[in-house]
Motif scaffolding. Sequence first.
Motif, mmCIF file in Angstrom:
data_model
loop_
_atom_site.group_PDB
_atom_site.id
_atom_site.type_symbol
_atom_site.label_atom_id
_atom_site.label_comp_id
_atom_site.label_asym_id
_atom_site.label_seq_id
_atom_site.Cartn_x
_atom_site.Cartn_y
_atom_site.Cartn_z
ATOM 1 N N LEU A 64 -4.981 -7.135 -9.670
ATOM 2 C CA LEU A 64 -4.727 -5.715 -9.879
ATOM 3 C C LEU A 64 -4.863 -4.987 -8.554
ATOM 4 C CD1 LEU A 64 -4.249 -3.309 -11.815
ATOM 5 C CD2 LEU A 64 -6.724 -3.143 -12.016
ATOM 6 N N ILE A 65 -3.801 -4.275 -8.170
ATOM 7 C CA ILE A 65 -3.817 -3.464 -6.949
ATOM 8 C C ILE A 65 -3.715 -2.013 -7.380
ATOM 9 C CG2 ILE A 65 -2.663 -2.936 -4.784
ATOM 10 C CD1 ILE A 65 -1.470 -5.760 -4.887
ATOM 11 N N ARG A 66 -4.728 -1.227 -7.063
ATOM 12 C CA ARG A 66 -4.703 0.198 -7.376
ATOM 13 C C ARG A 66 -4.287 0.967 -6.141
ATOM 14 N NH1 ARG A 66 -10.072 1.489 -8.151
ATOM 15 N NH2 ARG A 66 -9.415 3.630 -8.308
ATOM 16 N N LEU A 67 -3.462 1.986 -6.330
ATOM 17 C CA LEU A 67 -3.083 2.882 -5.242
ATOM 18 C C LEU A 67 -3.784 4.209 -5.471
ATOM 19 C CD1 LEU A 67 0.723 2.304 -4.738
ATOM 20 C CD2 LEU A 67 -1.111 1.677 -3.223
ATOM 21 N N GLY A 68 -4.663 4.559 -4.547
ATOM 22 C CA GLY A 68 -5.391 5.810 -4.682
ATOM 23 C C GLY A 68 -4.533 6.997 -4.289
ATOM 24 N N ALA A 69 -5.131 8.177 -4.328
ATOM 25 C CA ALA A 69 -4.410 9.397 -3.980
ATOM 26 C C ALA A 69 -3.993 9.398 -2.515
ATOM 27 C CB ALA A 69 -5.276 10.615 -4.273
ATOM 28 N N SER A 70 -4.752 8.702 -1.677
ATOM 29 C CA SER A 70 -4.401 8.630 -0.263
ATOM 30 C C SER A 70 -3.259 7.657 -0.006
ATOM 31 C CB SER A 70 -5.629 8.216 0.556
ATOM 32 O OG SER A 70 -6.013 6.891 0.210
ATOM 33 N N ARG A 78 -12.319 -2.476 -2.982
ATOM 34 C CA ARG A 78 -12.247 -2.368 -1.525
ATOM 35 C C ARG A 78 -10.909 -1.793 -1.113
ATOM 36 N NH1 ARG A 78 -12.946 -7.453 2.001
ATOM 37 N NH2 ARG A 78 -10.840 -7.432 1.254
ATOM 38 N N GLU A 79 -10.942 -0.771 -0.267
ATOM 39 C CA GLU A 79 -9.718 -0.178 0.257
ATOM 40 C C GLU A 79 -9.231 -1.014 1.434
ATOM 41 O OE1 GLU A 79 -8.922 4.003 2.237
ATOM 42 O OE2 GLU A 79 -9.498 4.199 0.136
ATOM 43 N N LEU A 80 -7.959 -1.401 1.397
ATOM 44 C CA LEU A 80 -7.391 -2.280 2.411
ATOM 45 C C LEU A 80 -6.268 -1.582 3.167
ATOM 46 C CD1 LEU A 80 -6.978 -5.488 0.217
ATOM 47 C CD2 LEU A 80 -8.824 -5.008 1.801
ATOM 48 N N SER A 81 -6.044 -2.033 4.409
ATOM 49 C CA SER A 81 -4.857 -1.586 5.124
ATOM 50 C C SER A 81 -3.687 -2.444 4.656
ATOM 51 C CB SER A 81 -5.064 -1.733 6.633
ATOM 52 O OG SER A 81 -5.170 -3.108 6.968
ATOM 53 N N LEU A 82 -2.483 -2.080 5.048
ATOM 54 C CA LEU A 82 -1.313 -2.838 4.602
ATOM 55 C C LEU A 82 -1.309 -4.250 5.181
ATOM 56 C CD1 LEU A 82 1.482 -0.111 4.679
ATOM 57 C CD2 LEU A 82 0.228 -1.000 2.729
ATOM 58 N N ALA A 88 -4.239 -10.834 2.163
ATOM 59 C CA ALA A 88 -4.919 -11.135 0.901
ATOM 60 C C ALA A 88 -3.920 -11.605 -0.155
ATOM 61 C CB ALA A 88 -5.677 -9.901 0.404
ATOM 62 N N LEU A 89 -2.778 -10.945 -0.239
ATOM 63 C CA LEU A 89 -1.758 -11.364 -1.192
ATOM 64 C C LEU A 89 -1.201 -12.736 -0.841
ATOM 65 C CD1 LEU A 89 0.437 -8.258 -2.074
ATOM 66 C CD2 LEU A 89 -0.743 -9.751 -3.634
ATOM 67 N N SER A 90 -1.004 -12.970 0.440
ATOM 68 C CA SER A 90 -0.479 -14.265 0.872
ATOM 69 C C SER A 90 -1.420 -15.396 0.490
ATOM 70 C CB SER A 90 -0.247 -14.238 2.386
ATOM 71 O OG SER A 90 0.204 -15.481 2.836
ATOM 72 N N GLU A 91 -2.725 -15.175 0.683
ATOM 73 C CA GLU A 91 -3.704 -16.197 0.301
ATOM 74 C C GLU A 91 -3.672 -16.455 -1.201
ATOM 75 O OE1 GLU A 91 -7.515 -14.919 1.637
ATOM 76 O OE2 GLU A 91 -6.908 -14.887 3.751
ATOM 77 N N ARG A 92 -3.623 -15.382 -2.001
ATOM 78 C CA ARG A 92 -3.618 -15.549 -3.455
ATOM 79 C C ARG A 92 -2.361 -16.239 -3.960
ATOM 80 N NH1 ARG A 92 -7.429 -12.219 -6.321
ATOM 81 N NH2 ARG A 92 -6.684 -13.072 -8.274
ATOM 82 N N ILE A 93 -1.211 -15.881 -3.380
ATOM 83 C CA ILE A 93 0.054 -16.455 -3.840
ATOM 84 C C ILE A 93 0.179 -17.912 -3.417
ATOM 85 C CG2 ILE A 93 2.577 -16.273 -3.636
ATOM 86 C CD1 ILE A 93 1.315 -14.124 -5.397
ATOM 87 N N THR A 94 -0.288 -18.250 -2.214
ATOM 88 C CA THR A 94 -0.211 -19.653 -1.793
ATOM 89 C C THR A 94 -1.169 -20.522 -2.586
ATOM 90 O OG1 THR A 94 -1.747 -19.185 0.018
ATOM 91 C CG2 THR A 94 0.608 -19.175 0.542
#
Length: 138
Positions: A64-70, A78-82, A88-94
Amino acid sequence: MNLTRPARAASLISLVPMIDVLLILLVFFMVTSTYLNLDMIPARQPEDASASAPATGSGGATLLIRLGASGAPVIGGRELSLADLQSALSERITSDPQTQVLILPSGLARTQALISVLDIAAEVGARHLRVIRLEGQP
């Protein structure tokens, strides 16, 4: 001498003028309204029927990826940069190609933030990707 007035004829209400006005309004709204051009959104069929079914059972983890108001993506609180989101997505998908990615944008998040997250998910090869929009008010 008794004088009696003749009885008045019952007045008739004609619906023709009202129907004329409604038809003119109908034509006006049909001519001035704009329609969504569905050719703008490319639609493609999955290669096979099994690819279109969401992953369930074994091997179908959910992220689950939430997009905040910012507009910053948040995973697990945890708020992440792009760039961090992409790694993180690459690790999960691989590790699990059947991972289902759910994106929950805030009502205040900009559309560009959602598009950026969708682009990153497509780059890393997420096959099961969904955007969830909550309608209710707390």
